[in-house]
Design a protein around this motif. Structure first.
Motif, PDB file in Angstrom:
ATOM      1  N   VAL A 174      40.686  24.946 -68.269  1.00  0.00           N
ATOM      2  CA  VAL A 174      41.565  23.981 -67.252  1.00  0.00           C
ATOM      3  C   VAL A 174      42.887  24.065 -67.636  1.00  0.00           C
ATOM      4  CG1 VAL A 174      41.710  21.566 -66.603  1.00  0.00           C
ATOM      5  CG2 VAL A 174      39.676  22.486 -66.910  1.00  0.00           C
ATOM      6  N   SER A 175      43.810  24.223 -66.877  1.00  0.00           N
ATOM      7  CA  SER A 175      45.238  24.203 -67.094  1.00  0.00           C
ATOM      8  C   SER A 175      46.135  23.262 -66.284  1.00  0.00           C
ATOM      9  CB  SER A 175      46.030  25.666 -66.733  1.00  0.00           C
ATOM     10  OG  SER A 175      45.298  26.884 -67.370  1.00  0.00           O
ATOM     11  N   ILE A 176      46.733  22.244 -67.359  1.00  0.00           N
ATOM     12  CA  ILE A 176      47.270  21.170 -66.639  1.00  0.00           C
ATOM     13  C   ILE A 176      48.687  21.061 -66.980  1.00  0.00           C
ATOM     14  CG2 ILE A 176      47.192  18.534 -66.737  1.00  0.00           C
ATOM     15  CD1 ILE A 176      44.691  18.922 -67.861  1.00  0.00           C
ATOM     16  N   TYR A 177      49.623  21.113 -65.966  1.00  0.00           N
ATOM     17  CA  TYR A 177      51.057  21.228 -66.045  1.00  0.00           C
ATOM     18  C   TYR A 177      51.579  19.679 -65.896  1.00  0.00           C
ATOM     19  CZ  TYR A 177      51.048  26.311 -66.000  1.00  0.00           C
ATOM     20  OH  TYR A 177      50.794  27.695 -66.082  1.00  0.00           O
ATOM     21  N   THR A 178      52.202  19.256 -66.965  1.00  0.00           N
ATOM     22  CA  THR A 178      52.483  17.845 -66.819  1.00  0.00           C
ATOM     23  C   THR A 178      53.987  17.597 -67.353  1.00  0.00           C
ATOM     24  OG1 THR A 178      52.207  17.339 -69.264  1.00  0.00           O
ATOM     25  CG2 THR A 178      50.166  17.258 -67.730  1.00  0.00           C
ATOM     26  N   GLN A 208      35.424  11.464 -70.546  1.00  0.00           N
ATOM     27  CA  GLN A 208      34.630  10.463 -71.478  1.00  0.00           C
ATOM     28  C   GLN A 208      33.793   9.588 -70.253  1.00  0.00           C
ATOM     29  OE1 GLN A 208      36.934   7.487 -73.656  1.00  0.00           O
ATOM     30  NE2 GLN A 208      34.916   6.826 -74.724  1.00  0.00           N
ATOM     31  N   ARG A 209      34.507   9.143 -69.500  1.00  0.00           N
ATOM     32  CA  ARG A 209      33.714   8.500 -68.309  1.00  0.00           C
ATOM     33  C   ARG A 209      32.270   8.984 -67.867  1.00  0.00           C
ATOM     34  NH1 ARG A 209      38.943   6.282 -66.978  1.00  0.00           N
ATOM     35  NH2 ARG A 209      38.901   7.915 -65.099  1.00  0.00           N
ATOM     36  N   ARG A 210      32.639  10.564 -67.622  1.00  0.00           N
ATOM     37  CA  ARG A 210      31.547  11.197 -67.125  1.00  0.00           C
ATOM     38  C   ARG A 210      30.620  11.868 -68.103  1.00  0.00           C
ATOM     39  NH1 ARG A 210      35.917  11.048 -64.146  1.00  0.00           N
ATOM     40  NH2 ARG A 210      35.972  11.059 -61.831  1.00  0.00           N
ATOM     41  N   HIS A 211      30.822  11.580 -69.501  1.00  0.00           N
ATOM     42  CA  HIS A 211      29.976  11.860 -70.611  1.00  0.00           C
ATOM     43  C   HIS A 211      30.167  13.660 -70.542  1.00  0.00           C
ATOM     44  CE1 HIS A 211      28.413   7.952 -71.127  1.00  0.00           C
ATOM     45  NE2 HIS A 211      28.138   7.960 -69.974  1.00  0.00           N
ATOM     46  N   ILE A 234      34.894  17.637 -74.177  1.00  0.00           N
ATOM     47  CA  ILE A 234      36.026  18.664 -74.324  1.00  0.00           C
ATOM     48  C   ILE A 234      35.558  19.807 -75.296  1.00  0.00           C
ATOM     49  CG2 ILE A 234      38.474  19.024 -74.213  1.00  0.00           C
ATOM     50  CD1 ILE A 234      38.980  16.341 -73.026  1.00  0.00           C
ATOM     51  N   GLU A 235      35.463  20.788 -74.946  1.00  0.00           N
ATOM     52  CA  GLU A 235      34.988  21.626 -76.055  1.00  0.00           C
ATOM     53  C   GLU A 235      36.238  22.239 -77.171  1.00  0.00           C
ATOM     54  OE1 GLU A 235      32.473  24.940 -75.125  1.00  0.00           O
ATOM     55  OE2 GLU A 235      31.136  23.687 -74.337  1.00  0.00           O
ATOM     56  N   VAL A 248      38.696  23.344 -72.641  1.00  0.00           N
ATOM     57  CA  VAL A 248      37.743  24.095 -72.057  1.00  0.00           C
ATOM     58  C   VAL A 248      36.588  23.176 -72.110  1.00  0.00           C
ATOM     59  CG1 VAL A 248      36.102  25.932 -73.097  1.00  0.00           C
ATOM     60  CG2 VAL A 248      38.483  26.256 -73.378  1.00  0.00           C
ATOM     61  N   VAL A 249      35.903  23.077 -70.777  1.00  0.00           N
ATOM     62  CA  VAL A 249      34.713  22.285 -70.675  1.00  0.00           C
ATOM     63  C   VAL A 249      33.661  23.045 -69.962  1.00  0.00           C
ATOM     64  CG1 VAL A 249      36.162  20.187 -70.324  1.00  0.00           C
ATOM     65  CG2 VAL A 249      35.692  21.756 -68.541  1.00  0.00           C
ATOM     66  N   LYS A 250      32.504  22.354 -70.274  1.00  0.00           N
ATOM     67  CA  LYS A 250      31.239  23.248 -69.566  1.00  0.00           C
ATOM     68  C   LYS A 250      30.613  22.516 -68.805  1.00  0.00           C
ATOM     69  CE  LYS A 250      27.453  25.872 -71.343  1.00  0.00           C
ATOM     70  NZ  LYS A 250      26.893  26.248 -72.665  1.00  0.00           N
ATOM     71  N   LEU A 251      30.548  22.814 -67.244  1.00  0.00           N
ATOM     72  CA  LEU A 251      29.967  21.938 -66.411  1.00  0.00           C
ATOM     73  C   LEU A 251      29.956  22.715 -64.949  1.00  0.00           C
ATOM     74  CD1 LEU A 251      33.060  21.175 -65.023  1.00  0.00           C
ATOM     75  CD2 LEU A 251      32.723  19.363 -66.512  1.00  0.00           C
ATOM     76  N   THR A 252      29.485  22.102 -64.071  1.00  0.00           N
ATOM     77  CA  THR A 252      29.430  22.864 -62.755  1.00  0.00           C
ATOM     78  C   THR A 252      30.501  22.761 -61.741  1.00  0.00           C
ATOM     79  OG1 THR A 252      28.970  20.776 -61.506  1.00  0.00           O
ATOM     80  CG2 THR A 252      27.082  21.935 -62.248  1.00  0.00           C
TER      81      THR A 252
END
Length: 176
Positions: free
Chosen positions: A10-14, A29-32, A35-36, A54-58
């Protein structure tokens, strides 16, 4: 469902504002969702930060999360990419007793074979740096652990996409 789970970068520009990291991590966190890996740096655009997570999900889950992230006022744009769509690396540093460098031939071979580099050497310790894929850094860690590691640190993933991202043009327009 379980087979659709995979790693996403995930790339977030802020804008660089206090408290934003806390709010974004709360979305996961709310979705359990763990963040790897997380990395923060300046981006290619002046006054814009880039976070790489980096996260692991659908894919369905990541789409929803990107939508939530983009609702944050300071977030300019967020993207997600699969491992196949990115070029990525991690970096690590290992602090090891100096006498091993000079007395243990096997350590010298490990350094050479792993393409790591010596950053500094003094009487008490030397520091190795290794950049590469996570599994390469983990393998070097396993090999050096047998000799005793005084300190170890590993960065989060840094990544660029294989395809062009139109963020630069968007941000130039945003700044005008």
């Amino acid at each position: 469902m379980e087979k659709d789970i995979k790693h996403f970068t995930v790339s977030i520009y802020t804008e660089n504002n206090i408290g934003l990291l806390n709010r974004i991590s709360a979305i996961f966190q709310r979705r359990h969702i763990n963040i790897e890996s997380i990395n923060s740096s300046i981006s290619e655009i002046e006054n814009v930060s880039r976070w790489t997570l980096v996260v692991k999900l659908t894919e369905e889950q990541i789409k929803k999360i990107i939508g939530q992230i983009e609702k944050q006022v300071e977030v300019i744009k967020a993207y997600y990419h699969t491992d196949e769509e990115t070029i990525y690396q991690v970096s690590a540093m290992f602090k090891i007793k100096s006498d091993l460098l000079f007395e243990e031939r096997k350590i010298q071979n490990i350094i050479k074979d792993s393409n790591s580099r010596i950053v500094t050497v003094n009487r008490d310790f030397f520091v190795l740096e290794k950049s590469g894929r996570k599994h390469e850094v983990e393998q070097l860690h396993r090999e050096l652990s047998a000799f005793g590691i005084m300190q170890y640190v590993r960065s989060g993933r840094i990544a660029v996409t294989k395809d062009e991202m139109k963020i630069s043009e968007m941000l130039i327009a945003f700044n005008n």
